[in-house]
Design a protein around this motif. Structure first.
Motif, PDB file in Angstrom:
ATOM      1  N   PRO A  78     -32.058 -67.804 -15.042  1.00  0.00           N
ATOM      2  CA  PRO A  78     -30.696 -68.350 -15.133  1.00  0.00           C
ATOM      3  C   PRO A  78     -29.801 -67.771 -14.029  1.00  0.00           C
ATOM      4  O   PRO A  78     -29.972 -66.630 -13.608  1.00  0.00           O
ATOM      5  CB  PRO A  78     -30.231 -67.928 -16.524  1.00  0.00           C
ATOM      6  N   VAL A  79     -28.855 -68.576 -13.578  1.00  0.00           N
ATOM      7  CA  VAL A  79     -27.913 -68.180 -12.534  1.00  0.00           C
ATOM      8  C   VAL A  79     -26.520 -68.095 -13.146  1.00  0.00           C
ATOM      9  O   VAL A  79     -26.046 -69.056 -13.777  1.00  0.00           O
ATOM     10  CB  VAL A  79     -27.929 -69.187 -11.365  1.00  0.00           C
ATOM     11  N   VAL A  80     -25.830 -66.940 -12.965  1.00  0.00           N
ATOM     12  CA  VAL A  80     -24.495 -66.712 -13.527  1.00  0.00           C
ATOM     13  C   VAL A  80     -23.468 -66.849 -12.415  1.00  0.00           C
ATOM     14  O   VAL A  80     -23.563 -66.177 -11.375  1.00  0.00           O
ATOM     15  CB  VAL A  80     -24.400 -65.315 -14.174  1.00  0.00           C
ATOM     16  N   GLU A  81     -22.453 -67.705 -12.624  1.00  0.00           N
ATOM     17  CA  GLU A  81     -21.341 -67.877 -11.690  1.00  0.00           C
ATOM     18  C   GLU A  81     -20.041 -67.944 -12.496  1.00  0.00           C
ATOM     19  O   GLU A  81     -19.701 -68.993 -13.052  1.00  0.00           O
ATOM     20  CB  GLU A  81     -21.515 -69.142 -10.850  1.00  0.00           C
ATOM     21  N   GLY A  82     -19.373 -66.805 -12.573  1.00  0.00           N
ATOM     22  CA  GLY A  82     -18.127 -66.754 -13.343  1.00  0.00           C
ATOM     23  C   GLY A  82     -18.387 -67.014 -14.808  1.00  0.00           C
ATOM     24  O   GLY A  82     -19.218 -66.337 -15.442  1.00  0.00           O
ATOM     25  N   PRO A  83     -17.731 -68.031 -15.366  1.00  0.00           N
ATOM     26  CA  PRO A  83     -17.915 -68.326 -16.788  1.00  0.00           C
ATOM     27  C   PRO A  83     -19.081 -69.271 -17.081  1.00  0.00           C
ATOM     28  O   PRO A  83     -19.268 -69.667 -18.234  1.00  0.00           O
ATOM     29  CB  PRO A  83     -16.587 -68.994 -17.164  1.00  0.00           C
ATOM     30  N   GLU A  84     -19.854 -69.653 -16.067  1.00  0.00           N
ATOM     31  CA  GLU A  84     -20.943 -70.615 -16.260  1.00  0.00           C
ATOM     32  C   GLU A  84     -22.306 -69.966 -16.024  1.00  0.00           C
ATOM     33  O   GLU A  84     -22.471 -69.138 -15.127  1.00  0.00           O
ATOM     34  CB  GLU A  84     -20.783 -71.808 -15.319  1.00  0.00           C
ATOM     35  N   VAL A  85     -23.256 -70.401 -16.835  1.00  0.00           N
ATOM     36  CA  VAL A  85     -24.648 -69.980 -16.693  1.00  0.00           C
ATOM     37  C   VAL A  85     -25.497 -71.248 -16.554  1.00  0.00           C
ATOM     38  O   VAL A  85     -25.453 -72.128 -17.428  1.00  0.00           O
ATOM     39  CB  VAL A  85     -25.130 -69.160 -17.904  1.00  0.00           C
ATOM     40  N   THR A  86     -26.249 -71.345 -15.450  1.00  0.00           N
ATOM     41  CA  THR A  86     -27.064 -72.534 -15.173  1.00  0.00           C
ATOM     42  C   THR A  86     -28.543 -72.167 -15.214  1.00  0.00           C
ATOM     43  O   THR A  86     -28.956 -71.161 -14.630  1.00  0.00           O
ATOM     44  CB  THR A  86     -26.715 -73.132 -13.798  1.00  0.00           C
ATOM     45  N   GLN A  87     -29.341 -73.010 -15.877  1.00  0.00           N
ATOM     46  CA  GLN A  87     -30.780 -72.795 -15.999  1.00  0.00           C
ATOM     47  C   GLN A  87     -31.518 -74.053 -15.556  1.00  0.00           C
ATOM     48  O   GLN A  87     -31.332 -75.133 -16.115  1.00  0.00           O
ATOM     49  CB  GLN A  87     -31.157 -72.466 -17.438  1.00  0.00           C
ATOM     50  N   ASP A  88     -32.374 -73.911 -14.508  1.00  0.00           N
ATOM     51  CA  ASP A  88     -33.173 -75.053 -14.046  1.00  0.00           C
ATOM     52  C   ASP A  88     -34.305 -75.341 -15.017  1.00  0.00           C
ATOM     53  O   ASP A  88     -34.860 -74.434 -15.654  1.00  0.00           O
ATOM     54  CB  ASP A  88     -33.758 -74.768 -12.657  1.00  0.00           C
ATOM     55  N   LEU A  89     -34.679 -76.642 -15.094  1.00  0.00           N
ATOM     56  CA  LEU A  89     -35.765 -77.096 -15.962  1.00  0.00           C
ATOM     57  C   LEU A  89     -36.873 -77.708 -15.122  1.00  0.00           C
ATOM     58  O   LEU A  89     -36.652 -78.123 -13.983  1.00  0.00           O
ATOM     59  CB  LEU A  89     -35.250 -78.121 -16.983  1.00  0.00           C
ATOM     60  N   VAL A  90     -38.059 -77.786 -15.696  1.00  0.00           N
ATOM     61  CA  VAL A  90     -39.193 -78.389 -14.997  1.00  0.00           C
ATOM     62  C   VAL A  90     -38.975 -79.889 -14.879  1.00  0.00           C
ATOM     63  O   VAL A  90     -38.182 -80.493 -15.602  1.00  0.00           O
ATOM     64  CB  VAL A  90     -40.509 -78.100 -15.740  1.00  0.00           C
ATOM     65  N   ASP A  91     -39.701 -80.498 -13.930  1.00  0.00           N
ATOM     66  CA  ASP A  91     -39.615 -81.949 -13.759  1.00  0.00           C
ATOM     67  C   ASP A  91     -40.423 -82.673 -14.833  1.00  0.00           C
ATOM     68  O   ASP A  91     -41.315 -82.105 -15.455  1.00  0.00           O
ATOM     69  CB  ASP A  91     -40.137 -82.342 -12.371  1.00  0.00           C
ATOM     70  N   ASP A  92     -40.100 -83.943 -15.005  1.00  0.00           N
ATOM     71  CA  ASP A  92     -40.863 -84.828 -15.894  1.00  0.00           C
ATOM     72  C   ASP A  92     -40.911 -84.282 -17.327  1.00  0.00           C
ATOM     73  O   ASP A  92     -41.984 -84.018 -17.890  1.00  0.00           O
ATOM     74  CB  ASP A  92     -42.290 -85.033 -15.376  1.00  0.00           C
ATOM     75  N   LEU A  93     -39.753 -84.109 -17.927  1.00  0.00           N
ATOM     76  CA  LEU A  93     -39.710 -83.708 -19.334  1.00  0.00           C
ATOM     77  C   LEU A  93     -40.221 -84.848 -20.205  1.00  0.00           C
ATOM     78  O   LEU A  93     -39.924 -86.013 -19.963  1.00  0.00           O
ATOM     79  CB  LEU A  93     -38.277 -83.343 -19.734  1.00  0.00           C
ATOM     80  N   GLY A  94     -40.975 -84.509 -21.243  1.00  0.00           N
ATOM     81  CA  GLY A  94     -41.484 -85.524 -22.150  1.00  0.00           C
ATOM     82  C   GLY A  94     -40.469 -85.881 -23.229  1.00  0.00           C
ATOM     83  O   GLY A  94     -39.465 -85.180 -23.441  1.00  0.00           O
ATOM     84  N   ASP A  95     -40.735 -86.976 -23.917  1.00  0.00           N
ATOM     85  CA  ASP A  95     -39.846 -87.398 -24.995  1.00  0.00           C
ATOM     86  C   ASP A  95     -39.911 -86.413 -26.157  1.00  0.00           C
ATOM     87  O   ASP A  95     -40.942 -85.791 -26.415  1.00  0.00           O
ATOM     88  CB  ASP A  95     -40.240 -88.791 -25.491  1.00  0.00           C
ATOM     89  N   GLY A  96     -38.788 -86.278 -26.862  1.00  0.00           N
ATOM     90  CA  GLY A  96     -38.764 -85.418 -28.040  1.00  0.00           C
ATOM     91  C   GLY A  96     -37.537 -84.539 -28.090  1.00  0.00           C
ATOM     92  O   GLY A  96     -36.633 -84.610 -27.234  1.00  0.00           O
ATOM     93  N   GLU A  97     -37.465 -83.696 -29.133  1.00  0.00           N
ATOM     94  CA  GLU A  97     -36.335 -82.810 -29.349  1.00  0.00           C
ATOM     95  C   GLU A  97     -36.623 -81.433 -28.735  1.00  0.00           C
ATOM     96  O   GLU A  97     -37.694 -80.870 -28.934  1.00  0.00           O
ATOM     97  CB  GLU A  97     -36.057 -82.662 -30.847  1.00  0.00           C
ATOM     98  N   TYR A  98     -35.616 -80.909 -28.031  1.00  0.00           N
ATOM     99  CA  TYR A  98     -35.727 -79.621 -27.355  1.00  0.00           C
ATOM    100  C   TYR A  98     -34.750 -78.631 -27.977  1.00  0.00           C
ATOM    101  O   TYR A  98     -33.609 -78.985 -28.313  1.00  0.00           O
ATOM    102  CB  TYR A  98     -35.437 -79.764 -25.865  1.00  0.00           C
ATOM    103  N   ALA A  99     -35.209 -77.394 -28.146  1.00  0.00           N
ATOM    104  CA  ALA A  99     -34.383 -76.337 -28.736  1.00  0.00           C
ATOM    105  C   ALA A  99     -33.977 -75.345 -27.647  1.00  0.00           C
ATOM    106  O   ALA A  99     -34.812 -74.913 -26.854  1.00  0.00           O
ATOM    107  CB  ALA A  99     -35.139 -75.619 -29.847  1.00  0.00           C
ATOM    108  N   VAL A 100     -32.681 -74.970 -27.631  1.00  0.00           N
ATOM    109  CA  VAL A 100     -32.148 -74.039 -26.643  1.00  0.00           C
ATOM    110  C   VAL A 100     -31.609 -72.807 -27.362  1.00  0.00           C
ATOM    111  O   VAL A 100     -30.859 -72.927 -28.337  1.00  0.00           O
ATOM    112  CB  VAL A 100     -31.023 -74.689 -25.814  1.00  0.00           C
TER     113      VAL A 100
END
Length: 230
Positions: A78-100
């Motif tokens: 994850p990358v932190v910039e001030g009040p934001e945290v960004t996390q890259d995801l892999v390509d070609d996500l499959g269908d369905g529910e994702y938990a964070v």
């Protein structure tokens, strides 16, 4: 005490009471992209963003994103910039529910955490024809590998060596007797053949003697007859 003197005292007392309360307030999560419970297209989601009410410490930020099959779909840290945290995801996500699930350190040094979820739809499906082709290719490669292994095994298989010639069994007494009988029969046959080849009766020289004697006898008889008729 006059009201003019009482007002400043009350304000100072209120400030002392509110100061500890404000010092105890921590940063909070104010928004996420995608939002909690949202449904997004697979091709439109490359990363997720967490937005907080205050600046987040660079150290201690962690994000986990779990796919429907239980696998992680994170790409990098994850990358932190001030009040934001960004996390890259892999390509070609499959269908369905994702938990964070997330955990960060707020501006006052206090760790905070939470979780949310989203749904992915519209993922590209593999063509059944391509899948069957890939399966056939894998099966062909497996067959070639098995044939190569079989050839390697046959080259080193000790069973392919020339068989050792076993000694012939020694003849028994019965075999000796049978062989003797056969030899006797062959000897008798040979004697019979020899007898058949020999001429039968009087030999030729005996006939010659008989002929000579007969001729001499005839000459003698002829002379005797001539003398008796003179």
């Amino acid at each position: 005490m006059s009201s003019r003197r009482l007002a400043p005292a009350l304000l100072a007392s209120l400030g002392l009471v509110l100061a500890p309360i404000s010092a105890q307030a921590h940063d909070e999560l104010t928004g996420t992209t995608p939002q909690d419970g949202a449904t997004v297209e697979a091709g439109d989601l490359e990363d997720l963003t967490l937005t907080f009410s205050g600046e987040i410490a660079d150290v201690g930020a962690a994000v986990a994103v779990t796919a429907p099959d239980g696998s992680s779909v994170l790409e990098g840290e994850p990358v932190v910039e001030g009040p934001e945290v960004t996390q890259d995801l892999v390509d070609d996500l499959g269908d369905g529910e994702y938990a964070v699930a997330w955990r960060v350190t707020s501006e006052d040094g206090h760790p905070i955490s939470g979780e949310f979820g989203f749904t992915v739809t519209g993922a590209a499906q593999e063509d059944p024809a391509e899948e069957s082709t890939s399966d056939a290719g894998a099966a062909e490669e497996t067959t070639e590998a098995e044939e190569s292994a079989a050839e390697a095994t046959s080259e080193t298989d000790p069973t392919d060596e020339e068989p050792v010639e076993e000694p012939s069994p020694e003849p028994t007494s019965e075999d000796d007797a049978a062989g003797q009988d056969t030899a006797d029969e062959e000897t008798a046959g040979a004697s019979a053949d020899a007898s058949a080849q020999e001429p039968s009766g009087i030999p030729p020289w005996a006939w010659a003697l008989v002929a000579v004697g007969a001729a001499g006898l005839l000459v003698l008889l002829g002379r005797t007859w001539s003398r008796s008729h003179r």
